[in-house]
Design an enzyme around this catalytic site. Structure first.
Site, PDB file in Angstrom:
ATOM      1  N   ASN A   1       0.848  -1.194   0.000  1.00 18.32           N
ATOM      2  CA  ASN A   1       0.000   0.000   0.000  1.00 18.32           C
ATOM      3  C   ASN A   1       0.882   1.241   0.000  1.00 18.32           C
ATOM      4  O   ASN A   1       1.271   1.751   1.048  1.00 18.32           O
ATOM      5  CB  ASN A   1      -0.933  -0.021   1.216  1.00 18.32           C
ATOM      6  CG  ASN A   1      -1.950   1.106   1.165  1.00 18.32           C
ATOM      7  OD1 ASN A   1      -1.825   2.042   0.403  1.00 18.32           O
ATOM      8  ND2 ASN A   1      -2.968   1.010   2.011  1.00 18.32           N
ATOM      9  N   PHE A   2       1.160   1.717  -1.219  1.00 14.29           N
ATOM     10  CA  PHE A   2       1.954   2.929  -1.387  1.00 14.29           C
ATOM     11  C   PHE A   2       1.061   4.151  -1.608  1.00 14.29           C
ATOM     12  O   PHE A   2       1.521   5.153  -2.150  1.00 14.29           O
ATOM     13  CB  PHE A   2       2.874   2.788  -2.607  1.00 14.29           C
ATOM     14  CG  PHE A   2       3.931   1.720  -2.489  1.00 14.29           C
ATOM     15  CD1 PHE A   2       4.520   1.421  -1.280  1.00 14.29           C
ATOM     16  CD2 PHE A   2       4.352   1.026  -3.612  1.00 14.29           C
ATOM     17  CE1 PHE A   2       5.509   0.442  -1.180  1.00 14.29           C
ATOM     18  CE2 PHE A   2       5.334   0.050  -3.533  1.00 14.29           C
ATOM     19  CZ  PHE A   2       5.914  -0.243  -2.317  1.00 14.29           C
TER      20      PHE A   2
ATOM     21  N   CYS B   1      -2.354   5.115   0.390  1.00 16.98           N
ATOM     22  CA  CYS B   1      -3.433   5.597   1.253  1.00 16.98           C
ATOM     23  C   CYS B   1      -3.313   7.112   1.387  1.00 16.98           C
ATOM     24  O   CYS B   1      -2.268   7.624   1.798  1.00 16.98           O
ATOM     25  CB  CYS B   1      -3.356   4.929   2.624  1.00 16.98           C
ATOM     26  SG  CYS B   1      -4.691   5.429   3.732  1.00 16.98           S
TER      27      CYS B   1
ATOM     28  N   CYS C   1     -39.647  18.260 -23.656  1.00 16.47           N
ATOM     29  CA  CYS C   1     -39.199  18.944 -22.436  1.00 16.47           C
ATOM     30  C   CYS C   1     -38.290  20.136 -22.723  1.00 16.47           C
ATOM     31  O   CYS C   1     -38.133  21.034 -21.896  1.00 16.47           O
ATOM     32  CB  CYS C   1     -38.475  17.967 -21.512  1.00 16.47           C
ATOM     33  SG  CYS C   1     -36.896  17.352 -22.150  1.00 16.47           S
TER      34      CYS C   1
ATOM     35  N   CYS D   1     -26.674  17.467 -26.961  1.00 11.70           N
ATOM     36  CA  CYS D   1     -28.109  17.165 -26.923  1.00 11.70           C
ATOM     37  C   CYS D   1     -28.363  15.685 -26.657  1.00 11.70           C
ATOM     38  O   CYS D   1     -29.308  15.313 -25.964  1.00 11.70           O
ATOM     39  CB  CYS D   1     -28.781  17.596 -28.232  1.00 11.70           C
ATOM     40  SG  CYS D   1     -28.075  16.836 -29.723  1.00 11.70           S
TER      41      CYS D   1
END
Length: 502
Positions: free
Chosen positions: A233-234, A236, A446, A483
């Site tokens: 875990n490099f 967090c 709409c 669109c």
């Protein structure tokens, strides 16, 4: 109760209103033994074939006099119940081919056979024996166990917050949680027992050291208890200490140093987990591979501030009136994760490197996109936190059916298929226009397309005052498709591509 006839748009709105309950009362009270909760959940997770199979004979719902499913729907306590019989009838009417071939999802990752590509990622969803055992029993192929260190961090309360849009689910998630809050010895016992009880499942031991000695020591201990892969875990984003977490991942020299230290402690495959809080992920990824890594895991969460409350100017999650930078995850980070994975897979030094992909995977379709960009393994957290381990049913069924529909004999065959379709910007066709195609029978008038085009586009749409329908002005249209993407009912689609006259 008279059944309302639903179309694709109204069915989607109805389905998105479902609370996706645990032990759903609609299923418990169905007098015909149907499982409307499973049907709606499969539809939510884009597992159309699974929804159809679970819906069975739609005549049952049409003929039902009790409508107990509607009467007991918990959403009725909020506003109105989901129109379950109408939704079940709609699903039963979907015309899909019968006998779709389901393909076995077995795949090899870092030289290790996995029963499917779906793993729990290193987080709270995989933080003790009972949780992971339950997930294994339900069909998850493996786990990246919550990051283990020599130390136990002090946590805060609360530690989670979300961004919501329409509907009941959240699209973005922030956490300020650190690594495992269990001791090293407790975690080692969890891993050892999991491997003993589930020998065919794959265990990735995520580790985080504070110096070279700790990285080597942790790798050795994980190897001794039977882990299959080590994940460094490099990345967090909110560890409270210098030289920890994403501070490492942003520094290729530290990545190289700690990867080499980890390699000294194990013969197992090593994954270097990358931080997205960087411009070019290829640089630390190459540093990891040059120093003993076997593959890459990407991406970890993104440094973030979730919001500002304008009444008192605080932010979330609020800890005694204060907050901090944390890690952002969820559906909305998927485009960022895919971009980093594409960049690595296009680099000549990383093209053949195994990648465990994560970041915004919620449905089987999301996972398939990561596979198509070259990942061979998929890690999931935020979707589990919303919906539970049960999503594995639709992940497996949806992906297996898709692979069969595409004519592949294995999921491995689709790995990397999208890479040739992604090119540098200067190589895109800039000599033609795809004009939008308006389906006026589906248009409800709409005017969303008109507003967006006039205020945010090229003023290429006008409203027909007699029909109250949009009309394209081709001489002004540049084919940007604003669109198309804003139409709420899918009444505008890409049209024929036309060469630009020089």
């Amino acid at each position: 109760m008279e059944l309302r006839t639903l179309n694709e748009f109204s069915a989607r709105n109805e389905m998105e209103g479902c609370l996706i309950c645990h032990n759903a009362p609609c299923t418990k009270r169905c007098p015909h033994g149907l499982d409307p909760a499973k049907v709606i959940r499969s539809l939510r997770f884009e597992n159309i074939n699974g929804a159809i199979a679970s819906a069975k004979d739609n005549a049952i719902c049409k003929a039902c006099d009790t409508k107990d499913c509607v009467k007991t729907c918990l959403k009725g306590k909020v506003d109105r119940p989901v129109e379950i019989p109408s939704l079940m009838t709609y699903i039963g009417n979907i015309n899909k081919n019968k006998g779709i071939k389901k393909v076995d999802l077995g795949i090899e990752f870092c030289g290790i056979p996995c029963e499917n590509p779906f793993f729990l990622s290193s987080s709270v969803v995989a933080s003790n024996y009972e949780m992971v055992a339950k997930a294994f029993e339900m069909g998850w192929a493996g786990v990246a166990f919550k990051t283990i260190g020599v130390f136990v961090p002090e946590e805060v309360s609360p530690r989670f917050s979300t961004i919501r849009k329409e509907g009941n689910s959240f699209i973005g998630f922030k956490n300020i949680e650190q690594i495992s809050d269990h001791t090293l010895e407790e975690n080692l016992e969890y891993l050892k027992k999991l491997k003993e009880d589930y020998p065919s499942k794959i265990i990735i031991a995520s580790i985080l050291g504070q110096n070279e000695e700790e990285w080597t020591y942790l790798a050795r201990r994980m190897t001794e208890v039977g882990a299959d892969i080590i994940e460094c875990n490099f990345s967090c984003p909110h560890m409270t200490g210098e030289g920890l977490g994403s501070d490492v991942g942003q520094n290729p020299d530290l990545v190289a140093l700690y990867t080499a230290a980890t390699r000294r402690g194990t013969h197992l495959p090593i994954l270097a987990k990358m931080t997205p809080n960087i411009g070019n992920m290829e640089i630390p990824a190459i540093a990891a591979m040059d120093n003993g890594a076997t593959g890459i895991a990407a991406i970890n969460t993104i440094k973030s501030i979730m919001n500002i409350h304008l009444d008192d100017f605080s932010s979330e999650p609020q800890v005694d009136g204060k907050s901090s930078v944390g890690g952002y995850s969820g559906k909305t980070v998927k485009p960022i994760a895919l971009r980093f994975i594409n960049d690595m897979k296009k680099h000549p030094k990383l093209v053949d490197v195994p990648i465990s992909g994560m970041g915004g995977i919620e449905s089987w379709r999301d996972g398939a996109e990561f596979l198509a960009l070259g990942c061979e393994n998929l890690q999931i957290t935020t979707s589990v936190m919303q919906y539970g381990y049960r999503i594995i049913d639709d992940l497996i069924e949806g992906l297996s059916t898709y692979v069969g529909e595409m004519g592949f004999d294995s999921v491995q065959e689709m790995v990397g298929m999208a890479l040739p379709k992604l090119v540098q910007a200067e190589k895109l066709n800039r000599h033609s226009i795809s004009y939008p195609k308006f389906e006026k029978t589906n248009c409800i008038g709409c005017g969303r397309c008109y507003l967006s085009c006039y205020d945010g586009g090229h003023q290429a749409i006008e409203m027909d005052e007699d029909q109250e329908k949009p009309k394209l002005l081709p001489k002004k249209c540049v084919g940007c498709h604003l669109c198309v993407v804003v139409c709420p009912v899918g009444a505008i689609s890409p049209g024929k591509r036309v060469e630009i006259s020089q």
